[in-house]
Design an enzyme around this catalytic site. Structure first.
Site, PDB file in Angstrom:
ATOM      1  N   GLU A 157       0.691  -0.584   0.024  1.00 34.78           N
ATOM      2  CA  GLU A 157       0.163  -0.539  -0.130  1.00 34.78           C
ATOM      3  C   GLU A 157       0.899   1.213  -0.059  1.00 34.78           C
ATOM      4  O   GLU A 157       1.926   1.230   0.151  1.00 34.78           O
ATOM      5  CB  GLU A 157      -0.706   0.030   1.459  1.00 34.78           C
ATOM      6  CG  GLU A 157      -1.909   0.888   1.680  1.00 34.78           C
ATOM      7  CD  GLU A 157      -3.088   0.890   2.202  1.00 34.78           C
ATOM      8  OE1 GLU A 157      -3.730   1.724   2.162  1.00 34.78           O
ATOM      9  OE2 GLU A 157      -2.331  -0.018   3.527  1.00 34.78           O
ATOM     10  N   ASN A 203     -12.119  -1.626  -0.531  1.00 38.61           N
ATOM     11  CA  ASN A 203     -11.978  -1.789   0.384  1.00 38.61           C
ATOM     12  C   ASN A 203     -12.455  -1.720   1.458  1.00 38.61           C
ATOM     13  O   ASN A 203     -12.271  -0.117   2.428  1.00 38.61           O
ATOM     14  CB  ASN A 203     -10.312  -1.475  -0.010  1.00 38.61           C
ATOM     15  CG  ASN A 203      -9.582  -1.792   1.359  1.00 38.61           C
ATOM     16  OD1 ASN A 203      -9.028  -3.159   2.017  1.00 38.61           O
ATOM     17  ND2 ASN A 203      -9.695  -1.058   2.470  1.00 38.61           N
ATOM     18  N   GLU A 204     -12.718  -2.557   2.670  1.00 40.65           N
ATOM     19  CA  GLU A 204     -13.094  -2.297   3.567  1.00 40.65           C
ATOM     20  C   GLU A 204     -14.272  -1.399   3.766  1.00 40.65           C
ATOM     21  O   GLU A 204     -14.781  -0.148   4.383  1.00 40.65           O
ATOM     22  CB  GLU A 204     -11.476  -1.663   4.898  1.00 40.65           C
ATOM     23  CG  GLU A 204     -10.840  -2.270   5.431  1.00 40.65           C
ATOM     24  CD  GLU A 204     -10.039  -2.390   6.113  1.00 40.65           C
ATOM     25  OE1 GLU A 204     -10.553  -1.634   6.347  1.00 40.65           O
ATOM     26  OE2 GLU A 204      -9.112  -3.853   7.103  1.00 40.65           O
ATOM     27  N   TYR A 229      -6.506  -8.860  11.795  1.00 33.24           N
ATOM     28  CA  TYR A 229      -4.978  -8.616  12.849  1.00 33.24           C
ATOM     29  C   TYR A 229      -5.081  -9.114  13.693  1.00 33.24           C
ATOM     30  O   TYR A 229      -6.159  -9.985  14.388  1.00 33.24           O
ATOM     31  CB  TYR A 229      -5.315  -7.330  12.296  1.00 33.24           C
ATOM     32  CG  TYR A 229      -4.931  -6.266  11.204  1.00 33.24           C
ATOM     33  CD1 TYR A 229      -4.095  -6.825  10.551  1.00 33.24           C
ATOM     34  CD2 TYR A 229      -6.485  -5.878  10.178  1.00 33.24           C
ATOM     35  CE1 TYR A 229      -3.374  -5.918   9.894  1.00 33.24           C
ATOM     36  CE2 TYR A 229      -5.904  -5.547   9.156  1.00 33.24           C
ATOM     37  CZ  TYR A 229      -4.504  -5.325   8.949  1.00 33.24           C
ATOM     38  OH  TYR A 229      -3.909  -5.352   7.191  1.00 33.24           O
ATOM     39  N   GLU A 238      -5.974  -9.163   3.876  1.00 31.82           N
ATOM     40  CA  GLU A 238      -5.392  -8.514   4.647  1.00 31.82           C
ATOM     41  C   GLU A 238      -4.745  -9.175   6.369  1.00 31.82           C
ATOM     42  O   GLU A 238      -5.905  -9.258   6.850  1.00 31.82           O
ATOM     43  CB  GLU A 238      -5.796  -6.956   5.304  1.00 31.82           C
ATOM     44  CG  GLU A 238      -5.687  -5.887   4.107  1.00 31.82           C
ATOM     45  CD  GLU A 238      -5.943  -4.638   4.341  1.00 31.82           C
ATOM     46  OE1 GLU A 238      -6.135  -4.149   5.781  1.00 31.82           O
ATOM     47  OE2 GLU A 238      -6.547  -4.063   3.626  1.00 31.82           O
ATOM     48  N   GLN A 249       2.437  -6.126   6.166  1.00 30.08           N
ATOM     49  CA  GLN A 249       2.556  -5.158   3.903  1.00 30.08           C
ATOM     50  C   GLN A 249       3.754  -6.049   3.958  1.00 30.08           C
ATOM     51  O   GLN A 249       4.569  -6.414   4.793  1.00 30.08           O
ATOM     52  CB  GLN A 249       2.183  -4.444   4.361  1.00 30.08           C
ATOM     53  CG  GLN A 249       0.476  -3.838   4.379  1.00 30.08           C
ATOM     54  CD  GLN A 249       0.357  -2.263   3.383  1.00 30.08           C
ATOM     55  OE1 GLN A 249       1.211  -1.831   2.903  1.00 30.08           O
ATOM     56  NE2 GLN A 249      -0.546  -1.640   4.716  1.00 30.08           N
TER      57      GLN A 249
END
Length: 505
Positions: free
Chosen positions: A27, A174-175, A250, A306, A355
């Site tokens: 990103e 995204n999200e 996460y 992610e 990432q």
């Protein structure tokens, strides 16, 4: 010493472990792109067209299958036309999500595609749904993938590229539940159908459209998306609006407001981290179960685009750059995740660690012209032969290998296995911080030739690599595998990861 037995059925083949489960994510955030992948053509750091070659070389050694770009949250404020054409003429913008810094757009579509070609990786492009338009994303698909003659084809050729690229993977936002627009599931699902309609297959380039999906255990979000393409309990093939549904998860040891240090932690913090890492199994099971109700044939893929650890940033760094160190603890989060990914290979089509360079649970850290391979990098490298291999059925009996963490039982041995080209690869983790584990591999339905084993561990869980000490945590040959009647035995040191490879005879 805790004992564990893993029954490995060498003759019971499971689903293929897609190579895309070992995917990556880059990103426009902190030093991931600028200073990570991109140094510019005038840099003294060896580069090809501005792309940093030592990073490329390190990632090629992982057989990196795909790379997701340009975000993340950045994707939904990124307008792709700002990143094509002569670099000196590209308009600037402010990266409001990450550090509120100015973005010069020097790394854009052509640079990204050149990077993927150098890596030998498939591009995965996230389109702008949050602040963009259907037309904008439709034209990006046309620009990249259409041959012949059209407005976007002519623009691409004007910018120096005659032939179209092959770009299969496209993220529809995204999200959208958060930084991608703070939408309701129903509204986001309607947009997914609309955008998917105008993201066309041009020529023989067939798109794999991935709808922006849930956070963590929001199974209702997944159900809302699946209801757009199928009905409860239907036998019919789902409608072909999108081919994948994303989810993000996460691993945190504490609350969002106080995630803790990447390097300064105690054993309680460590075990909470391992418990949180293991939760991905429940998360994937929940979303897969919802999808199974609407898609019995499993034609729609689940995409964990992610995942990884998220700690407080390193002291003295920009809090918007999300730079964190990477320790043996992070490596064991990765190894545990991969065992779980292999278990879910029938539904899970892709996973992308967050990432790749200098951000969150990175593979690589750069410091000027110096490069560091993290403990997590080594897990990817040691596991790379699982890519596109056939999973093998494994049954673990580990009654002794357990810890109680916050009232919950944590199994401290993790294992998975696969076979490819006549070679069996077994991955083993001992998550116990202090105790070794004696593991027996009970091999059934076949025999193995002489095994070759490699071990990743460290003196302390917090050990990590730096530009000055690059080999503090690195794989070493392991000669402690013993052959027994019907199997193999070995003793895993505390907090360690091991791979064992042997020919199937």
């Amino acid at each position: 010493m805790p004992n564990a037995t893993a029954v490995v059925n060498l003759d019971i083949e499971g689903p293929t472990i897609s190579r895309h489960l070992y995917g990556h994510f880059a990103e426009h955030l902190g030093r991931c792109i600028y200073g990570g992948f991109w140094v510019g053509e005038d840099s003294e750091t060896p580069n090809e067209g501005g792309i940093r070659l030592d990073v490329v070389e390190a990632l090629r050694a992982l057989n990196i299958p795909n790379l997701r770009w340009p975000g993340g949250c950045f994707a939904d404020e990124y307008h792709w036309r700002d990143g094509v054409g002569p670099r000196e003429e590209r308009p600037r913008m402010v990266n409001t999500h990450w550090g509120n810094v100015e973005e010069n757009n020097h790394f854009g579509t052509h640079e990204f595609m050149a990077l993927c070609e150098l890596l030998g990786a498939e591009p995965y492009i996230s389109g702008n749904v949050g602040s963009g338009t259907v037309r904008e994303m439709s034209e990006w698909v046309e620009y990249l993938t259409r041959d012949g003659d059209s407005p976007m084809v002519r623009l691409r050729k004007d910018n120096g590229r005659e032939e179209p690229w092959k770009v299969t993977y496209w993220g529809i936002g995204n999200e959208t539940w958060g930084c991608g627009g703070n939408m309701r599931a129903e509204y986001s699902a309607d947009l997914a159908r609309q955008y998917a309609t105008y993201c066309r297959d041009h020529g023989d380039n067939k798109l794999y459209r991935i709808a922006s999906g849930a956070s963590d255990a929001d199974y209702k979000w997944t159900e809302t998306l699946m209801q757009q393409i199928s009905c409860f309990g239907c036998d019919a093939t789902p409608r072909n609006f999108f081919q994948g549904v994303s989810v993000h998860y996460y691993t945190l040891a504490g609350p969002w407001e106080a995630k803790g240090s990447a390097t300064d932690f105690d054993t309680d913090d460590y075990y909470r981290t391992m418990l949180a890492a293991r939760r991905i199994d429940d998360i994937l099971t929940g979303h897969s179960t919802v999808m199974d109700i609407y898609d019995r044939g499993r034609t729609v893929g689940l995409v964990l685009d992610e995942w990884g650890t998220w700690w407080d940033v390193e002291p003295g760094t920009n809090p918007g750059f999300l730079f964190q160190q990477n320790t043996m603890r992070d490596a064991l989060v990765a190894s545990t995740h991969f065992d779980i990914f292999h278990k879910h290979a029938a539904r899970l089509h892709m996973a992308n660690i967050a990432q790749t360079v200098n951000v969150l649970q990175a593979m690589i850290l750069t410091d000027g012209d110096r490069l560091v391979l993290t403990p997590t990098y080594h897990v990817f490298e040691m596991n790379k032969d699982h890519q596109d291999a056939t999973s093998l059925a494994v049954h673990l009996k580990a009654d002794e290998a357990r810890r109680t963490v916050a009232g919950t039982e944590l199994t401290t041995v993790s294992v998975s296995a696969s076979v490819k080209n006549g070679q069996v690869l077994v991955s083993l983790s001992n998550l116990d911080a202090e105790e070794p584990a004696e593991v027996t591999l009970d091999l059934r339905g076949g025999t193995l030739g002489d095994p070759v084993a490699r071990l990743l561990t460290a003196g302390r869980l917090a050990d990590h690599n730096t530009p000055e000490q690059r080999e503090t945590v690195a794989p070493r040959p392991f000669d402690g595998v013993k052959t027994t009647d019907g199997g193999l035995t070995l003793t895993l040191p505390p907090h360690s990861f091991l791979t064992l490879q042997a020919p199937l005879t």
